[in-house]
Design a protein around this motif. Structure first.
Motif, short mmCIF file in Angstrom:
data_model
loop_
_atom_site.label_atom_id
_atom_site.label_comp_id
_atom_site.label_asym_id
_atom_site.label_seq_id
_atom_site.Cartn_x
_atom_site.Cartn_y
_atom_site.Cartn_z
N ALA A 121 -38.37 -1.17 31.12
CA ALA A 121 -37.22 -0.67 31.09
C ALA A 121 -36.83 -0.46 29.12
O ALA A 121 -37.41 -1.16 28.96
CB ALA A 121 -36.36 -2.15 30.78
N LEU A 122 -35.75 -0.23 29.08
CA LEU A 122 -35.66 0.06 27.61
C LEU A 122 -34.71 -0.68 27.03
O LEU A 122 -33.90 -2.24 28.07
CB LEU A 122 -34.83 1.66 27.62
N TRP A 123 -34.69 -0.71 26.07
CA TRP A 123 -33.35 -2.19 24.99
C TRP A 123 -32.51 -0.82 24.16
O TRP A 123 -32.91 -0.38 23.41
CB TRP A 123 -34.20 -2.97 23.64
N SER A 167 -32.78 2.82 31.89
CA SER A 167 -32.22 3.97 32.01
C SER A 167 -33.66 5.32 32.29
O SER A 167 -32.78 6.61 31.84
CB SER A 167 -31.56 4.38 30.60
N CYS A 168 -34.94 4.61 32.70
CA CYS A 168 -36.03 5.84 32.77
C CYS A 168 -36.13 6.19 33.87
O CYS A 168 -37.34 6.75 34.26
CB CYS A 168 -37.14 5.43 31.02
N GLY A 169 -35.23 5.43 34.52
CA GLY A 169 -36.13 5.31 36.46
C GLY A 169 -37.35 4.69 36.42
O GLY A 169 -37.10 5.03 37.98
N HIS A 170 -37.61 3.79 35.90
CA HIS A 170 -38.82 3.57 36.51
C HIS A 170 -38.34 2.21 37.40
O HIS A 170 -39.49 2.43 38.35
CB HIS A 170 -39.58 2.04 35.19
N ASP A 171 -37.59 1.53 38.58
CA ASP A 171 -37.26 1.04 38.76
C ASP A 171 -37.33 1.42 40.42
O ASP A 171 -37.86 1.08 40.90
CB ASP A 171 -35.86 -0.03 38.40
N ALA A 224 -45.34 -1.24 30.17
CA ALA A 224 -45.22 -0.86 28.52
C ALA A 224 -45.54 0.67 28.75
O ALA A 224 -45.96 1.20 27.62
CB ALA A 224 -45.65 -2.09 27.52
N GLU A 225 -44.73 2.06 29.77
CA GLU A 225 -44.90 2.81 29.53
C GLU A 225 -44.34 3.16 28.20
O GLU A 225 -44.23 4.49 26.93
CB GLU A 225 -44.13 3.52 30.31
N GLU A 226 -42.82 3.13 27.80
CA GLU A 226 -42.22 3.02 26.75
C GLU A 226 -42.93 2.47 25.07
O GLU A 226 -41.91 3.88 24.60
CB GLU A 226 -40.42 2.49 26.72
N LYS A 227 -43.22 1.89 25.30
CA LYS A 227 -44.25 2.04 24.02
C LYS A 227 -45.59 2.93 23.93
O LYS A 227 -45.97 2.70 22.83
CB LYS A 227 -45.37 0.74 23.59
N LEU A 276 -32.42 10.91 30.79
CA LEU A 276 -32.64 9.77 30.84
C LEU A 276 -32.51 9.47 29.34
O LEU A 276 -32.78 9.94 28.71
CB LEU A 276 -34.49 10.59 30.41
N HIS A 277 -32.77 8.13 29.57
CA HIS A 277 -32.55 7.05 27.95
C HIS A 277 -31.11 6.97 28.32
O HIS A 277 -30.93 6.44 26.92
CB HIS A 277 -32.98 7.51 27.36
N HIS A 278 -30.11 8.00 28.50
CA HIS A 278 -28.60 7.34 28.49
C HIS A 278 -28.02 5.91 29.23
O HIS A 278 -28.95 6.03 30.20
CB HIS A 278 -28.22 8.29 28.72
ZN ZN Z 1 -38.73 6.53 29.13
#
Ligand code: ZN
Ligand code: ZN
Length: 375
Positions: A75-77, A89-93, A124-127, A344-346
């Motif tokens: 997830a994102l912070w 907020s990127c839908g990885h869930d 860690a996709e977001e990284k 995405l990311h909102h």
């Molecule tokens: Zn993302």
């Protein structure tokens, strides 16, 4: 399959609700990993945790060919309603829910499987580096195919429509340091002005030319030099350069161009310049056979009228590291139109969860399609 999906539907919604309520940021997906390991173990699978990081994979079936299905799990912070916290907020869930759903569906026909399906829960996709860690685990080398999935916002795919490939662009972030020499503002001949070096670099970046048919961008995004005393010529500066290209070979041309600009500035100004790559996301390398299989999978599940052309998007996705690092791999990503707004990311991103069930059906069709096509 539709019947089995209907039976699974409430279970999938439960799984999504749990995962959505328990977001964890990149490299810290500990409870997420535990939850999936427990769930799959209870279902009779033998999930394997990654040795050197969070995440896991699980095999179903045996022998060749081997078809991979990858979901991201982080997830994102971000700030949500005035509070900073992890947030999906990127839908990885949703991606995890679909991957688990595909496993539960495949389990019902496991005796019919002609080969192995490996489902990969990547951290860690977001990284932008989780895929590289999974490559190190050595579980990608023996795969013939690899499929991924990402929810798409409404401005890319309207609700209930799907595409068989996502063309993400490549991006690279370079950090540099100019190491000249401070001098009294009255005696410029005794130092090396880092700001003048920076000006040369910015000017010369415009001399890098690439195929005009491929979109690119190259921009200095930070330049810091000088301090409180305006009567000192600053010898040192720190800068960053952001480069983007829609194709990997063009990205390499850009990177070589930056190196030429930096090398010539070193000679021109008799100065030391250090440059390092701090982030590197590769562009999509879509395999046409994998894309064809995904198209058939979409048509079978949602009808030809809901198949859309591949989406070209400037965003990045570390999934493409797999095909770049292992060129034998036939890979593509499913784009899922699910009424996703505002984007995405909102922090308030939302989408139609019912579409996840269609996603399960498409992904299951795709892995079964790949198993049948491979001799
Ligand atoms: Zn993302
Ligand atoms: Zn994502």
């Amino acid at each position: 399959m539709k019947e089995a999906l209907d039976r699974l539907r409430p279970r999938l919604m439960e799984i999504f609700t749990y995962l959505h309520a328990h977001p964890e940021i990149s490299w810290k997906e500990v409870e997420t990993t535990n939850y999936i390991v427990d769930l799959l173990t209870r279902e009779g699978f033998s999930p394997q945790r990654f040795k050197n990081c969070t995440g896991l994979y699980v095999d179903i079936g045996k022998g060749n060919p081997k078809v991979g299905l990858r979901t991201d799990i982080d997830a994102l912070w971000q700030e949500v309603d005035g509070e900073f916290r992890a947030n999906h907020s990127c839908g990885h869930d949703g991606h995890m829910t679909m991957a688990i759903g595909a496993l539960l569906l495949l389990k019902e026909q496991s005796q019919l499987l002609k080969g192995t399906v490996r489902v990969i829960f990547q951290p860690a996709e977001e990284k932008g580096t989780g895929a590289l860690a999974v490559l190190e685990e050595g579980i990608i080398d023996d795969l013939d195919y690899l499929f991924g999935v990402h929810l798409r916002p409404v401005h890319e795919l309207e609700d209930g429509t799907y595409c068989a490939a996502l063309y993400h662009g490549a991006s690279r972030l370079l950090e540099g340091e100019i190491i000249g020499e401070d001098a009294h503002a009255a005696r410029p001949h005794l130092g090396v002005n880092a700001i003048e070096v920076g000006a040369t670099i910015i000017e010369d970046l415009r001399t890098i030319h690439t195929d005009p048919m491929v979109p690119v961008s190259i921009k200095m995004t930070k330049f810091q030099a000088g301090g409180a005393s305006g009567n000192i010529i600053p010898g040192k500066a720190a800068f960053t350069i952001d480069i983007r290209a829609q194709r990997n070979d063009v990205m390499e041309t850009l990177a070589l161009g930056v190196k030429r600009v930096i090398d010539s500035s070193k000679i021109l100004h008799k100065v030391q310049i250090e440059l390092r790559t701090v982030a590197n996301i590769v562009a999509a390398e879509v395999d046409t056979t994998a894309q064809y299989i995904m198209e058939q999978a979409i048509v079978k599940a949602a009808g030809l009228s809901n198949l859309r052309k591949p989406v070209h998007t400037p965003g990045g996705e570390d999934f493409h590291h797999y095909a770049v690092q292992r060129p034998h791999l036939k890979s593509t990503m499913l784009g899922l139109g699910c009424g996703l707004t505002p984007g995405l990311h909102h922090p308030k991103m939302k989408f139609k969860q019912a579409r996840l069930v269609t996603g399960v059906e498409i992904l299951t069709n795709a892995v079964l399609g790949a198993l049948e096509l491979e001799p």
